[in-house]
Structures are given as C-alpha cells and as structure tokens.
Design an enzyme around this catalytic site. Sequence first.
Site, PDB file in Angstrom:
ATOM      1  CG  HIS A 130      -7.794  -2.103  -3.766  1.00  0.00           C
ATOM      2  ND1 HIS A 130      -7.666  -0.538  -3.046  1.00  0.00           N
ATOM      3  CD2 HIS A 130      -7.278  -2.999  -3.610  1.00  0.00           C
ATOM      4  CE1 HIS A 130      -6.608  -0.633  -3.147  1.00  0.00           C
ATOM      5  NE2 HIS A 130      -5.683  -2.313  -3.575  1.00  0.00           N
ATOM      6  CG  HIS A 134      -2.077  -1.110   1.336  1.00  0.00           C
ATOM      7  ND1 HIS A 134      -2.536  -1.778   1.990  1.00  0.00           N
ATOM      8  CD2 HIS A 134      -2.466  -1.581  -0.032  1.00  0.00           C
ATOM      9  CE1 HIS A 134      -3.496  -2.003   1.730  1.00  0.00           C
ATOM     10  NE2 HIS A 134      -3.577  -2.194   0.930  1.00  0.00           N
ATOM     11  CG  ASP A 162     -10.454  -6.003  -5.948  1.00  0.00           C
ATOM     12  OD1 ASP A 162     -11.642  -6.340  -5.938  1.00  0.00           O
ATOM     13  OD2 ASP A 162     -10.500  -4.956  -6.345  1.00  0.00           O
ATOM     14  CG  ASP A 205      -4.394  -5.799  -4.957  1.00  0.00           C
ATOM     15  OD1 ASP A 205      -3.079  -5.723  -4.816  1.00  0.00           O
ATOM     16  OD2 ASP A 205      -4.962  -4.833  -4.114  1.00  0.00           O
ATOM     17  CG  ASP A 208      -1.609   2.446   6.034  1.00  0.00           C
ATOM     18  OD1 ASP A 208      -1.656   2.087   7.265  1.00  0.00           O
ATOM     19  OD2 ASP A 208      -1.296   3.148   5.373  1.00  0.00           O
ATOM     20  N   GLY A 221      -3.230  -1.410  -7.813  1.00  0.00           N
ATOM     21  CA  GLY A 221      -3.977  -2.370  -6.681  1.00  0.00           C
ATOM     22  C   GLY A 221      -5.780  -2.089  -6.644  1.00  0.00           C
ATOM     23  NE  ARG A 279     -12.404 -14.964   1.286  1.00  0.00           N
ATOM     24  CZ  ARG A 279     -13.275 -14.376   1.093  1.00  0.00           C
ATOM     25  NH1 ARG A 279     -12.799 -13.962  -0.543  1.00  0.00           N
ATOM     26  NH2 ARG A 279     -13.140 -12.961   1.325  1.00  0.00           N
TER      27      ARG A 279
END
Length: 123
Positions: free
Chosen positions: A87, A8, A90, A60, A80, A55, A96
Amino acid sequence: MKLALIAHDGKKNDMVALAAKHLALLQTCSLMATGTTGRRLSSELGLTVDCLLSGPHGGDLQIGARLAVGEVDAVIFLRDPMTPQPHEPDINALVRACDVHDVPCATNLAGAELMLQAWTQRA
C-alpha cells in the site's frame, strides 16, 4: 494533543517500546492508530486508542482524512524502509498530507524521540 501512531510490521515492537518510554505523555493525548499497532498499544500498555483499519486495508487513508480536517496534531509513522509495502501509494499520500497541512510527522525512532521529548518539555 491528537496523535496518530502507525508502525509497519517490522517496527511494531519499536512503537510499543517508544510508547512505554513516553507513557505518561501519551496517557494525556487523544490517540488514534492503525489496526494492529493500536491493539498492541492498548493491550500491552493500557493506552486508550481509537483503532482504525490496518494500513493495507485503508487505515493510513483514514488517518489522512482526519488529518485533512484538523483532527490530527502530529503523526508518528515508524516505517520499515527495507521491506516493500503493498500500500505504498497510501503511505505516500499520508506523508504528503502531513506536508500539505503542516502537521509534524516523524518516520523513524530518532524523529519520534525528538518530537515526544519536545512535547514533554512543553507540558
């Protein structure tokens, strides 16, 4: 090793410093990164990086798709936690996917250091 690097905005300097510290190892890896992170690693450290979208623009998700088909061995995602991300779904999907496919994922400097130190000892 195929390594994905994401940071980030508030963590990009940390990612560059981490990569500089582990430059010898990272030079032996196949690296991919989201947009600005990848460009900084390439321009500031001379690393060869496959730069994907940023991202918020789908980077991502691109990394998640590569991960799902076995093209990513590990992820370092310096997040962060104090800054809201537009997002966020995402980001959650990528983390996951790491869990689903049993791919190591470090989301802070301490975890990233442990991951890279372990690989340095294996090399």
